[in-house]
Structures are given as C-alpha cells and as structure tokens.
Design an enzyme around this catalytic site. Structure first.
Site, short mmCIF file in Angstrom:
data_model
loop_
_atom_site.label_atom_id
_atom_site.label_comp_id
_atom_site.label_asym_id
_atom_site.label_seq_id
_atom_site.Cartn_x
_atom_site.Cartn_y
_atom_site.Cartn_z
N CYS A 329 69.58 -32.74 -64.09
CA CYS A 329 69.27 -31.73 -64.28
C CYS A 329 67.80 -31.21 -63.30
CB CYS A 329 68.45 -31.65 -65.78
SG CYS A 329 68.14 -30.41 -66.54
N HIS A 427 73.33 -34.61 -68.79
CA HIS A 427 72.20 -35.65 -69.08
C HIS A 427 73.19 -36.51 -70.18
CE1 HIS A 427 68.40 -34.22 -68.75
NE2 HIS A 427 68.44 -32.90 -68.74
#
Length: 483
Positions: A329, A427
C-alpha cells in the site's frame, strides 16, 4: 433488544478482547449478537461487506459473532495523520480531515451517525455488545462525549468496567475511575472485571472483597494473563513471536510514524520459520532476507522520516547484496519515483521523490479505494485474498509487470525486472496460505510450512469464550445481556 457496554480504566485494558470474548460466548448461548464501537481511533482498519472502512478490532469481533463486518459496527473512525489531526470516517467513508479542536465541535454531528447505526443494529439483533474507547474518566473530554458514558447515557445501557492488573494499581484505577463519573454514570456500572492476572487468586481475594465493600459493586470475575493469545491489535504493534525453527527467514519492517495496518505482519510473527523484527527510530536496519515497507497514513512525511533515519541507504545496500524488498500500500507508493499530493490530503500540498525502485508515480486523490479482493499472485500463480484501502492512483511502465492479477480483471502492483522488488496495494496477503508461502519462497525460504492464520485466530476466539465460561459470573452476564 439489549445493549451492554464494556468500558476500560485505561487504553489497552482489554476492552477489544473482552468484547470479542463476549460476542463468541453469546453466540454459544444461541443469541444473535452484533459488535459495536461508537468511535474508534486507529490506523488499523478493515474493509466491510458494504464497501466501507471500520476499525480492525471490530472486524475480529464480527468474526467472533459469525458476522460479516459492516460499517454500522464502527460508525465513526478517526485515522490520525498528524499529532493533532485526523481523517474523519463516518459510516465507512472519509468525509474530512480536522484537528482535535475542530473535531470537538464536530462531535454533535458524529453522535447522530453513532445513534443512527446503533438504532439499525438494535432493530436487527437482540444483543448489541459495545466497546468504549480509552477511559470514561478523561474529564477534559467529557463534554460531548460519544465514545463512552456519553453514548451509554444516550441509549440508557449498563456498563462493565475492565482494568488491567498487570499494569499495577488496579484498585486505584477502578475506584478512581468510578469516583470521576457522575452519579447517573456510576449507577450504570454494573460490575468490574480484572484482566491479565497471574498468581494465586487467594492472594487477590482480600482486595476483591474490599473493592466490593468500598463501591457496592460486584467483581464479575478475574481473567488470567494468557501468554500465547494472538488477536489483531487495535493500535500498538504486537512484537511477540512464536517459537522459531532453527532455519528462519529474517524479515525487517521499519516502523514509520504513521504506519497503518501493521496487522499485515501478524501472520509472519506467528510463522515458525520467520524471524520478524520491527526497527524503530535511530536503529539501523540489520542484515535480513526481506525488508517490508508497510502501509502509511502519511506517505510523504513517512518517506522523509525513512530518509532521515538512513533507511533508504540501508535498503539500497540490502538490494546490492541480493536481498528482497516488498512494499504494501503506502509502502508500494514509496517504491516509485514520485508521490504527488496536489490536494493536501495528507499534509501540505506538494510532491516527494520516492525510492525510485519501480518505474511509476502515485497521485493521491480525494476518493479512497475500498474493496475486498481475490486474485492470484504473479509469483507461482498463487491464490490470494486481501483488501484495498488507499487514496493513491498509481501509473507507470512498471505496472506492466503486475504483482497480482485480480479476479475482477484488474492488475495490481508491480515487480522489478530482476525479481528483487515486489509491491502491491493488497493488505492481508500473508493471511492467504498459498500467497504467504509463495512470498516466503521468493524471499529465500525453502520448504515453507503451511500456517492457517484464520484457523489460529478462530482457535483464540474460542479460547476467549472458554475463559468467560470459566472465570466470569455468567449468571450475571446472562441477566445483563437479557439472555
């Protein structure tokens, strides 16, 4: 319909864990229970079934209740992006960023969102299990409170007060907290729970007797200190690890000031073949097989912090000696050439140079990407599932060599031509056994053992419910829960 609330004398007293335990305990009684936290401040979040964002602890509590996470379970989420400000997320969607003073004035609006969510959950479930935030005795925050007693008073619900004896001063915490509440709030407290006790309970009994006599309220039970309980942390980084095999993969994660979703690394902590080390400010990055750049709520400022600690130089040296680098991310965004924030979403508007390890640039946009996804890692064509929470839009030549091929037809992330650098927006990718094994093999681990992270979490949730049955006054709990 019944609502029961758990409040704590301090942060990390055990509120999240107790609500998780009570949710599973209630389901064992055949009761449809739903978790709820009016206001949460955390950088660990989860994507819900209805496409929003809530605190990660509420997602775990939803699992304990055998439910899919929903935005009504945590209607107000605050994600700090500085020491004095935070992004405000209402019903799963980011609505604004504001400093603490401005948010204090905004609480009346936030409370309406809280009460609307509670009303919907109360109409759908016979039992709502509520988690407070911090402590109800923060007298400077009492005006307009929506997280603790302000909420309890608004919906007229009973409260259990939990305290951590491992910190010391447990009786002062409980009595002092009670003394700082108003008479009506004191009346709401129906009993105390003492958490993380180790030793002979007989030695504690005189104190419990004194506490009940002093306050006129019962001690509902004393929960033991459980050394090997591993549930995802709401805020603080959990550095405990399981026993390791002789041959392990050394993994290093630099801890950035605005690190987000560090629960990504919980499966690695629990893996017997992984030695996971978090590196803090002023510490050098040691020799490792894999360096992981984590998610970040403030990518540009965390990039500057990374450079100020000399970690960029350490990463370059690590790659020269054949090590691997993974970015997740915000960590993915750092691997690129530039990070642009023209709207000032994470600080002052502007651009910052990335680490230039992959040929792409990222621009932060107002609309956040929130989705649960499935796909396959380009590494070994391994199955993966995870979730996206990011405001960045990334573009560039490196994306032609994707890291993940998603089931919805999109491609995610990038890999370097030499195979040393891998970046993804996903994630939770280490929670997928096949993807985790593929990534660990890529990083240099041979004969990877399969670890069922979801199974481990389910096992610990069951253990928590067992502790409720064994150590708490379940007859009183049944009355308070309307069972």
């Amino acid at each position: 319909m019944t609502t029961l609330m758990v409040q704590g004398t301090t942060s990390d007293a055990g509120k999240s864990t107790l609500v998780t335990a009570l949710c599973r305990w209630a389901t064992r009684q055949g009761v449809a229970v739903v978790p709820f936290k009016p206001q949460n401040m955390a950088l660990n979040s989860a994507v819900t079934a209805d496409g929003g964002e809530i605190g990660r602890a509420q997602a775990v509590q939803a699992q304990a209740a055998h439910l899919e996470p929903h935005t009504d379970m945590n209607p107000v989420l605050l994600k700090p992006n500085s020491d004095t400000g935070a992004q405000v997320i209402i019903h799963g969607r980011a609505v604004t960023s504001m400093n603490a003073v401005a948010y204090h004035d905004y609480k009346a609006i936030a409370m309406q969102a809280v009460l609307a969510s509670h009303e919907r959950l109360s109409a759908a479930y016979p039992l709502v299990m509520v988690e407070g935030a911090g402590s109800p005795a923060e007298i400077n925050l009492r005006a307009g409170d929506i997280a603790n007693m302000g909420f309890a008073e608004a919906v007229d619900c009973p409260v259990l007060l939990i305290a951590d004896i491992n910190r010391g001063g447990v009786f002062a915490h409980l009595v002092g907290t009670l003394e700082l509440l108003s008479p009506s709030e004191q009346a709401r407290v129906k009993g105390f729970i003492i958490n993380r006790f180790r030793g002979d309970i007989a030695l504690l009994q005189p104190g419990l007797d004194w506490l009940e006599q002093r306050t006129g309220k019962p001690v509902i039970g004393v929960l033991p200190y459980v050394m090997d309980l591993h549930l995802e942390a709401e805020d603080g980084i959990d550095q405990r690890q399981t026993d390791k095999a002789e041959q392990v993969l050394k993994v290093v994660v630099p801890v950035l000031p605005r690190i987000s979703n560090h629960t990504d690394f919980d499966p690695l902590r629990l893996h017997p073949q992984v030695d996971l080390q978090f590196v803090g400010p002023g510490q050098a990055i040691p020799a490792a097989d894999l360096i992981i750049l984590p998610g970040s709520k403030s990518v540009r400022s965390d990039l500057a912090y990374l450079r100020a600690n000399g970690w960029d130089t350490a990463i370059s040296r690590h790659l020269r000696y054949g090590g691997k680098v993974l970015g997740i991310c915000g960590g993915l965004q750092m691997l690129g050439q530039q990070v642009h924030d023209p709207l000032g979403l994470e600080g002052a508007p502007g651009s910052s140079a990335g680490l230039a390890l992959l040929a792409f640039e990222t621009t932060l946009e107002a609309e956040k990407q929130l989705r649960n996804v499935r796909g396959r890692l380009a590494l070994e064509d391994a199955e993966v599932s995870g979730y996206e929470i990011h405001a960045g839009v990334t573009s560039g030549a490196a994306l032609e060599h994707a890291a993940v091929h998603l089931d919805d037809g999109r491609c995610d992330g990038a890999q370097s031509a030499d195979g040393q650098v891998f970046g993804t927006y996903l994630h939770g990718l280490f929670e997928s056994p096949a993807a985790s094994a593929a990534l660990l093999r890529w990083a240099g681990l041979c004969d990877v053992q399969a670890v069922d992270y979801h199974g481990l979490r389910e096992r610990d949730i069951e253990r928590l419910a067992d502790l409720v049955e064994k150590h708490l006054d379940t007859e009183l709990l049944r009355r308070l829960c309307g069972i």
